[in-house]
Each structure stands twice: as structure tokens, then as C-alpha cells.
Scaffold this motif. Structure first.
Motif, PDB file in Angstrom:
ATOM      1  N   ALA A  88       0.813  -1.220   0.000  1.00 18.12           N
ATOM      2  CA  ALA A  88       0.000   0.000   0.000  1.00 18.12           C
ATOM      3  C   ALA A  88       0.843   1.264   0.000  1.00 18.12           C
ATOM      4  O   ALA A  88       0.484   2.260  -0.632  1.00 18.12           O
TER       5      ALA A  88
ATOM      6  N   GLY B 280      -4.047  -2.656  -1.795  1.00 16.16           N
ATOM      7  CA  GLY B 280      -2.903  -2.241  -1.007  1.00 16.16           C
ATOM      8  C   GLY B 280      -2.650  -3.238   0.109  1.00 16.16           C
ATOM      9  O   GLY B 280      -3.462  -3.383   1.017  1.00 16.16           O
TER      10      GLY B 280
ATOM     11  N   ASP C 214      -2.761   6.825   2.640  1.00 15.24           N
ATOM     12  CA  ASP C 214      -3.538   6.336   1.498  1.00 15.24           C
ATOM     13  C   ASP C 214      -4.995   6.772   1.525  1.00 15.24           C
ATOM     14  O   ASP C 214      -5.564   7.139   0.488  1.00 15.24           O
TER      15      ASP C 214
END
Length: 311
Positions: A77, A103, A122
Motif C-alpha cells: 500500500a 494495497g 492512502d
């Protein structure tokens, strides 16, 4: 205790690929860490290896998707959502290609490898991109359902998985839908909204609060970060109870800020606190050690709950 969600991801993808030849896994020298070695052995024509080249990974996956394939682009990720962000934005989301970005080893799963390998950005970066569903399953049930839903979706999506074995959270609530939070435990005194691998310590804290203080807590697995379940947020906020969010992500731009933004704009008056990784480079240690350091634990969540409830 169940399996690691990554194991369930691999098993579910294999089951789907066995009946649908359009299922394609694309990896970036990551089939081992993503548990896709058996997939590659069984379906050698349904896996593409691009090497350590995350931008190519996303571009190739998007190209295959544009040709009618159901692609799962699998990579750590931290690298997938940083190195390949432009390709995610343009080749996948803007072009509306049905790529499922996966991820792996997310959050602080890489432990002592440190900040360079942690994925604590993220949610924030992908929330800022239109046409992207963001999902962090909490247990094996949610993982299987998320993979199956993504394969049937025909839209861009991001699935986020950690590494450790996860317990089954609430076998009586076997419901899953993108954009709808899952109620793991119910109570009227406090609400804890968590995602991914932080849901379990939230449940532990809720159980301990009830046993020790008689505090009844609703615990939500808000597995879908985007689109957010705003109907559920309205219900949780309605009685004015304190709300805590817990996530394996920076406190900036993640689940907590998404919930806070919505509730504040709706003029909610609830006491509210975001638990996550503060705006700093993380301490070095295992995932458990990092969680404990930042209070993402039964004890840490209990302490914050007691503070908000003025116990």
C-alpha cells in the motif's frame, strides 16, 4: 481467531478466477507477500508480473480493464498509493477503468521497517480523487465480501489489507455493502467508529467499558471510507453521545476527518475525538508496539472514552 485477511483475499480471488477467465491479477514483485503464489500456479494465464514498477502496474491494469478484464492490481500500500498516484488518478479513476487496487501490508504492518514502508497517507490521498471507492475490511467475512463486491462492481476501487490474523467480529451480523457501515456491537452511551485492523481493539475496549463501568457502546466497522455511510453517522449522532473514531492512518485526512467534516457541517454537538497516528514520523517497532504507543489499543481507547464521558 480467523486467518489473515490477505489469505482470505487470495482464496476468494482464486475462487472467482476459477469461474471467470476475465479475472486478472497484476503484481509488482509482490505475489509472495500478497499470498498469490498459489493463484499464479493454478492460473498462470491470469496473472501478470511487472516487477518493482508500481506506475507500470497501474497502467497495465488499467489497460487490461479497458479491454474488458477485471483486474486486481496488487502491491504494498505504501508504494501503490504514492509512486503510482498519478496513474491511479488518470488511468483508473478519471478514465473510469474497473481496476481494483489492492494495497497490502497497509498501515504500520511492516513494523520495524519504519516510516518509509508505512502507509498512513492512502485514505487521505485517495479520498481527494473522484470516482474511487475506498475499503478497509476488518475481518475475514468483510474481506471475502469486499473482494466479491469489487469483482462485480465494474468501477474503480481500493481495498486495503494488513498482515496479521484477524478474529471474526460479529457472526450474527453477516451483512456487507460498500458504503454501509457494519454494526458490530450496540449501545446508547458511546459510539466508536473504526476501520480495518483497529476495529478489534475498539471491540475489546467496548467490552471492557461495559464490564467495568456499565457503559454501553456502539462499535461500527466503517469498512468503507468513501463513500461514507452518512445515514449511519446521523443515527449515531442523534442522541448526543460522544463519538470516537479509530484508524491505522494519520489523523490527517482519514476516517476521523471524514466523519468530523460531515457531522460538523450537519451541526452535530457530540463530543468527538480522532484516534490514529499523530502528525509525526512513527516510532519504530512492531504493529502492536506502534499501536500501543499511540493508544490504538484496548487501554488507550478506554482512556479516551473515560475522558469524553468524564468518568
Amino acid at each position: 481467531m480467523g486467518k489473515a485477511n490477505l489469505d482470505v483475499f487470495s482464496e476468494t480471488l482464486m475462487a472467482l478466477a476459477a469461474v471467470d477467465r476475465n479475472i486478472i491479477a497484476v503484481t509488482s514483485d509482490s505475489r509472495g507477500s500478497s499470498k498469490l503464489v498459489p493463484f499464479g500456479q493454478k492460473f498462470p494465464d491470469q496473472i501478470v508480473e511487472v516487477g518493482i514498477a508500481e506506475q507500470n502496474l497501474v497502467g497495465v491494469a488499467a489497460g487490461l480493464a479497458s479491454a474488458g478484464k477485471k483486474t486486481f492490481a496488487v502491491s504494498p500500500a505504501c508504494f501503490l498509493t504514492a509512486r503510482a498516484l498519478e496513474q491511479i488518478k488518470n488511468d483508473v479513476a478519471y478514465s473510469d477503468n474497473p481496476v481494483t487496487l489492492v494495497g497490502i501490508s497497509a498501515g504500520v504492518s511492516y513494523g520495524a521497517l519504519g516510516t518509509t514502508h508505512h502507509s498512513l497517507h492512502d485514505f487521505a490521498v485517495l479520498r481527494a480523487i473522484n470516482n474511487m471507492i475506498i475499503v478497509a475490511p476488518a475481518d475475514n467475512f468483510e474481506t471475502e465480501q469486499a473482494v466479491r463486491s469489487a469483482a462485480a462492481l465494474n468501477k474503480p476501487a481500493y481495498l486495503r489489507f494488513g498482515k496479521k490474523a484477524m478474529p471474526m467480529l460479529n457472526e450474527s451480523n453477516q451483512t456487507f455493502e460498500f458504503g454501509k457501515g457494519r454494526i458490530v456491537k450496540e449501545g446508547d452511551d458511546l459510539a466508536i467508529i473504526a476501520s480495518g485492523e483497529t476495529v478489534y481493539p475498539a471491540v475489546q475496549a467496548a467490552n471492557a467499558l461495559e464490564e467495568t463501568f456499565g457503559i454501553k457502546t456502539t462499535v461500527i466497522s466503517m469498512h468503507t471510507i468513501k463513500p461514507l455511510d452518512t445515514d449511519l453517522l446521523d443515527k449515531l449522532a442523534a442522541n448526543g453521545r460522544p463519538i470516537i473514531t479509530v484508524e491505522e492512518h494519520m489523523v490527517n485526512g482519514g476516517l476521523g476527518e471524514a466523519c468530523a467534516s460531515y457531522l460538523f457541517q450537519k451541526r452535530a454537538k457530540n463530543p468527538f475525538y480522532i484516534m490514529g497516528i499523530p502528525d509525526e514520523y512513527t516510532v519504530t517497532g512492531s504493529q502492536v508496539e506502534i499501536f500501543n504507543h499511540y493508544g490504538i489499543s484496548q487501554a488507550g481507547i478506554m482512556a479516551k472514552a473515560k475522558d469524553l464521558l468524564k468518568l
